[in-house]
Design an enzyme around this catalytic site. Sequence first.
Site, PDB file in Angstrom:
ATOM      1  N   ASP A 326      -2.961  -0.878   5.757  1.00 36.38           N
ATOM      2  CA  ASP A 326      -1.895  -1.076   4.883  1.00 36.38           C
ATOM      3  C   ASP A 326      -1.546   0.403   4.273  1.00 36.38           C
ATOM      4  O   ASP A 326      -0.942   0.689   3.070  1.00 36.38           O
ATOM      5  CB  ASP A 326      -1.900  -1.910   3.527  1.00 36.38           C
ATOM      6  N   HIS A 330       2.997   7.842  -1.093  1.00 39.30           N
ATOM      7  CA  HIS A 330       4.053   7.817  -2.258  1.00 39.30           C
ATOM      8  C   HIS A 330       3.912   9.116  -2.628  1.00 39.30           C
ATOM      9  O   HIS A 330       2.975   9.830  -2.478  1.00 39.30           O
ATOM     10  CB  HIS A 330       4.036   6.805  -3.188  1.00 39.30           C
TER      11      HIS A 330
END
Length: 456
Positions: A326, A330
């Site tokens: 996953d 960011h």
Amino acid sequence: MANYYRQAAGETAISCERIDSVEKVLQGGTIVDPSQRLHGRYDLLIRDGLVAEIAEKISARGRKPVDVSGLVLTPGLIDLHTHLREPGEEHKETVLTACAAAVAGGYTAVTAMPNTNPVTDDAGKVRHIKRLAAKAGLARVFPVGAVTKGLQGRELSGIAAMVSEGACAVTDDGRGVQDSGLLRQALQVCARCDIPLLEHCEDETLAGCGQVHEGEIAEKLGLPGIPASSETVMVARDALLSAETGAHVHFMHVSSASSVEIIRLAKKYQLNVTAEATPHHLLLSEAAADGYNTAAKMKPPLRSEADRQALVQALAENIIDVVATDHAPHAEVEKEQDFTAAPFGVVGLETAFPLLYTYLVRPGIITLDRLVAKMSCRPAEILKLPYGTLAPGSPADIAAFNLQEERTIDSNFFCSKGKNTPFHGWKVYGFPVMTIVGGRVVMRDGVINYGEGLEQ
Ligand SMILES: [Zn+2]
């Protein structure tokens, strides 16, 4: 040395590797390949981008010898759950930087989650991802299409058309499919197309605006909680719909003990379901978010220590089939905001194997062979890809790890643009030291080989 592009017949994959026509012999390594029940000291011959032979001794005469003594060689890792961010959020990651992170982590293949901008919800957008991956030319990239148009959960996307263009699965990841009737229709299409539906299990009416697991830390920090039921009710619903439609449902990032119990039951009844867990859910609990640590903020949230232990147990018992990262990069400025404003997600490609080797294999919780199976062989089986094996004739997608040397994880040295990891500073063994894709060495000692003529 002649290089060329090769497209294997019948492959749904992107064959972006450039093949080295010089035969190579990897000498002196220990090969761990659960697909052939192989675990021992062997040489490996690469010819035309394929594994040509594995034997105790292979002559290097007229071939290029590659010394891999002291290293463990496995089929290249395959990540079922990767957010590449491109197109649309190139400040977080690009296909190229994600592929560099992949090969730095021993991954030879990754999936491309569709929650980009625009969303990958038609055949043209699948084609676009394939073009970007071919240009990057490092790891193989398998696009995953959206279940619903724009991930809006209202109307099915053109699943069959995306599959014929090379999508290997569908998902609305980032969100679960909330509408049960629509999901049932999607599963009927998936069954016909013979692809799995990858479900992000989260009932939004139960998760609400929760920030962390509904438990001790939520209470201590005064943050709204996300109850485990928000995941488990969707796992149960999807298992029932898989039973009715026969479609393969793959549960992504399972986080709670109650979900594990539903999956255990579904498997007992031989339903067509598989499940994944992430390194962070296997190694961390809700306590990691204490002090408003945004590096430990993700969906589903890190849960209680009892949940974590149930996941590890389920991994050891094969209730959890695969480990997927996953990988969700960011920008630092985004993660530096207040806890409630910071986005959900952590990176994972460059640390997954060493973390799991160090904290699950070395203490004897699972074997090395089982870890390799869960990070390479099983993901290939789930997506029906001809990888995850070093059987002669297979593409030479290989990872080499140093299990002896201890290193400290330092996010400053990540190839990924995302530095958002809760594992910065952890000491680990098992760093990847060489990654080979289609016979070409794409990473050695942390240095990425972008190749000639490819965009960097
Ligand atoms: Zn998700």
